[in-house]
Design an enzyme around this catalytic site. Sequence first.
Site, PDB file in Angstrom:
ATOM      1  N   SER A   7      12.452   6.142   2.518  1.00 44.42           N
ATOM      2  CA  SER A   7      11.253   6.240   3.345  1.00 44.42           C
ATOM      3  C   SER A   7      11.239   5.135   4.404  1.00 44.42           C
ATOM      4  O   SER A   7      11.174   3.943   4.084  1.00 44.42           O
ATOM      5  CB  SER A   7      10.004   6.120   2.459  1.00 44.42           C
ATOM      6  OG  SER A   7       8.867   6.018   3.279  1.00 44.42           O
ATOM      7  N   HIS A  32      13.091  10.165   5.190  1.00 50.37           N
ATOM      8  CA  HIS A  32      11.686  10.518   4.957  1.00 50.37           C
ATOM      9  C   HIS A  32      10.797   9.684   5.873  1.00 50.37           C
ATOM     10  O   HIS A  32      10.923   8.461   5.924  1.00 50.37           O
ATOM     11  CB  HIS A  32      11.368  10.242   3.484  1.00 50.37           C
ATOM     12  CG  HIS A  32       9.986  10.584   3.047  1.00 50.37           C
ATOM     13  ND1 HIS A  32       9.627  11.853   2.624  1.00 50.37           N
ATOM     14  CD2 HIS A  32       8.862   9.825   2.943  1.00 50.37           C
ATOM     15  CE1 HIS A  32       8.344  11.855   2.270  1.00 50.37           C
ATOM     16  NE2 HIS A  32       7.849  10.634   2.465  1.00 50.37           N
ATOM     17  N   ASP A  34       6.822   8.858   7.008  1.00 53.97           N
ATOM     18  CA  ASP A  34       5.415   8.960   6.627  1.00 53.97           C
ATOM     19  C   ASP A  34       4.521   8.759   7.836  1.00 53.97           C
ATOM     20  O   ASP A  34       4.282   7.621   8.253  1.00 53.97           O
ATOM     21  CB  ASP A  34       5.082   7.880   5.591  1.00 53.97           C
ATOM     22  CG  ASP A  34       5.817   8.085   4.290  1.00 53.97           C
ATOM     23  OD1 ASP A  34       5.585   9.125   3.657  1.00 53.97           O
ATOM     24  OD2 ASP A  34       6.634   7.214   3.913  1.00 53.97           O
ATOM     25  N   MET A  36       0.944   8.611   9.323  1.00 55.95           N
ATOM     26  CA  MET A  36      -0.425   8.376   8.805  1.00 55.95           C
ATOM     27  C   MET A  36      -1.395   8.221   9.973  1.00 55.95           C
ATOM     28  O   MET A  36      -1.015   7.692  11.021  1.00 55.95           O
ATOM     29  CB  MET A  36      -0.466   7.089   7.978  1.00 55.95           C
ATOM     30  CG  MET A  36       0.504   7.058   6.824  1.00 55.95           C
ATOM     31  SD  MET A  36       0.350   5.504   5.918  1.00 55.95           S
ATOM     32  CE  MET A  36       1.750   5.625   4.815  1.00 55.95           C
ATOM     33  N   HIS A  65       6.494  13.628   6.328  1.00 53.28           N
ATOM     34  CA  HIS A  65       5.365  13.705   5.399  1.00 53.28           C
ATOM     35  C   HIS A  65       4.110  13.360   6.191  1.00 53.28           C
ATOM     36  O   HIS A  65       3.910  12.203   6.553  1.00 53.28           O
ATOM     37  CB  HIS A  65       5.636  12.706   4.258  1.00 53.28           C
ATOM     38  CG  HIS A  65       4.560  12.591   3.241  1.00 53.28           C
ATOM     39  ND1 HIS A  65       4.572  11.597   2.276  1.00 53.28           N
ATOM     40  CD2 HIS A  65       3.438  13.317   3.001  1.00 53.28           C
ATOM     41  CE1 HIS A  65       3.505  11.731   1.504  1.00 53.28           C
ATOM     42  NE2 HIS A  65       2.799  12.763   1.936  1.00 53.28           N
ATOM     43  N   MET A  67       0.563  12.551   6.480  1.00 57.43           N
ATOM     44  CA  MET A  67      -0.638  12.114   5.762  1.00 57.43           C
ATOM     45  C   MET A  67      -1.746  11.984   6.791  1.00 57.43           C
ATOM     46  O   MET A  67      -2.183  10.877   7.153  1.00 57.43           O
ATOM     47  CB  MET A  67      -0.360  10.771   5.068  1.00 57.43           C
ATOM     48  CG  MET A  67       0.350  10.946   3.748  1.00 57.43           C
ATOM     49  SD  MET A  67       1.063   9.414   3.168  1.00 57.43           S
ATOM     50  CE  MET A  67       2.566   9.448   4.097  1.00 57.43           C
ATOM     51  N   MET A 136       2.846  13.679  -5.450  1.00 53.55           N
ATOM     52  CA  MET A 136       2.660  12.250  -5.156  1.00 53.55           C
ATOM     53  C   MET A 136       2.545  11.488  -6.470  1.00 53.55           C
ATOM     54  O   MET A 136       1.726  11.829  -7.327  1.00 53.55           O
ATOM     55  CB  MET A 136       1.404  12.017  -4.311  1.00 53.55           C
ATOM     56  CG  MET A 136       1.495  12.487  -2.868  1.00 53.55           C
ATOM     57  SD  MET A 136       2.860  11.760  -1.923  1.00 53.55           S
ATOM     58  CE  MET A 136       2.464  10.001  -1.973  1.00 53.55           C
ATOM     59  N   GLY A 143       3.308   1.714   0.878  1.00 51.96           N
ATOM     60  CA  GLY A 143       4.540   1.535   0.136  1.00 51.96           C
ATOM     61  C   GLY A 143       4.342   0.451  -0.912  1.00 51.96           C
ATOM     62  O   GLY A 143       3.331  -0.257  -0.914  1.00 51.96           O
ATOM     63  N   GLY A 144       5.285   0.357  -1.817  1.00 53.74           N
ATOM     64  CA  GLY A 144       5.296  -0.747  -2.771  1.00 53.74           C
ATOM     65  C   GLY A 144       4.283  -0.670  -3.899  1.00 53.74           C
ATOM     66  O   GLY A 144       4.028  -1.664  -4.566  1.00 53.74           O
ATOM     67  N   ASP A 178       7.268  11.067  -4.740  1.00 54.16           N
ATOM     68  CA  ASP A 178       7.124  10.044  -3.694  1.00 54.16           C
ATOM     69  C   ASP A 178       6.127   8.989  -4.153  1.00 54.16           C
ATOM     70  O   ASP A 178       4.962   9.303  -4.405  1.00 54.16           O
ATOM     71  CB  ASP A 178       6.633  10.741  -2.417  1.00 54.16           C
ATOM     72  CG  ASP A 178       6.543   9.800  -1.227  1.00 54.16           C
ATOM     73  OD1 ASP A 178       6.938   8.630  -1.343  1.00 54.16           O
ATOM     74  OD2 ASP A 178       6.066  10.264  -0.169  1.00 54.16           O
ATOM     75  N   GLY A 200      11.045   4.030  -0.877  1.00 50.04           N
ATOM     76  CA  GLY A 200      10.848   3.140   0.263  1.00 50.04           C
ATOM     77  C   GLY A 200      11.344   1.751  -0.049  1.00 50.04           C
ATOM     78  O   GLY A 200      12.477   1.376   0.277  1.00 50.04           O
TER      79      GLY A 200
END
Length: 224
Positions: A7, A32, A34, A36, A65, A67, A136, A143-144, A178, A200
Amino acid sequence: MVIVAPSVLAARMAYVAADVRDVVRGGADWMHLDVMDGQFVPPISFGIGMVEAVRAECALPIDVHLMVVDPDRFVADAVRAGAQRITVHAEACTHLHRTVARIRSLGASPGVAINPATPFASLSAIVADIDLVLVMTVNPGYGGQSWIRSTVRKIRAARTCVDRLYAHDGVQRLVQVDGGIDVHTVGEAVRAGAHVVVAGSAVFGAAHRGQAIAALRTAADEVL
Ligand code: DX5
Ligand code: ZN
């Protein structure tokens, strides 16, 4: 064989091109991204411009992805920017079937994501029309985070469902996970049925990205 999708959210923003090349060399399968919007999830990550930038750096399938609230607004731009796969959130679409049909008509492969609190059953009327179910394993947006173990039974339900459909129509649909995927959690996710693992921080955050990807594959292979 598990599909590993690093990611880009976890790449160094000032060095995205170099980091993307590094994970491509390191054996990534998909990239990937993300996107947002600061509404569906609190942060704003990056927009479709990043899809185009990453596309220019790598020939791997680009897995976007979204979001974002009302993702229909972005699917055409994402395809133009080079996305082959576009995943939208069931919770963010008012007319999910229309959105999925639109992604397919634009030539991309549609996926639908569900948040940890959304039951898999909410996809029962759409799963035949999509190519990927994204379960999900954290609440989206950051992340993290630590993975939420209670999502395992949804991974199982998704895999059972796509296998049953495959027996019926011969179309291979993928189950993706993910959030919080690392060497400690990937085995459980894959054993439950994940075909595609997004990672990620476990990949981009590692000192040696190629070794990090290999370690994920080894941990996944052990349970397969
Ligand atoms: C979370 C994003 C993920 C994120 C995963 O909302 O959808 O793709 O980058 O990051 P890690 O692997 O660090 O949990
Ligand atoms: Zn993601």
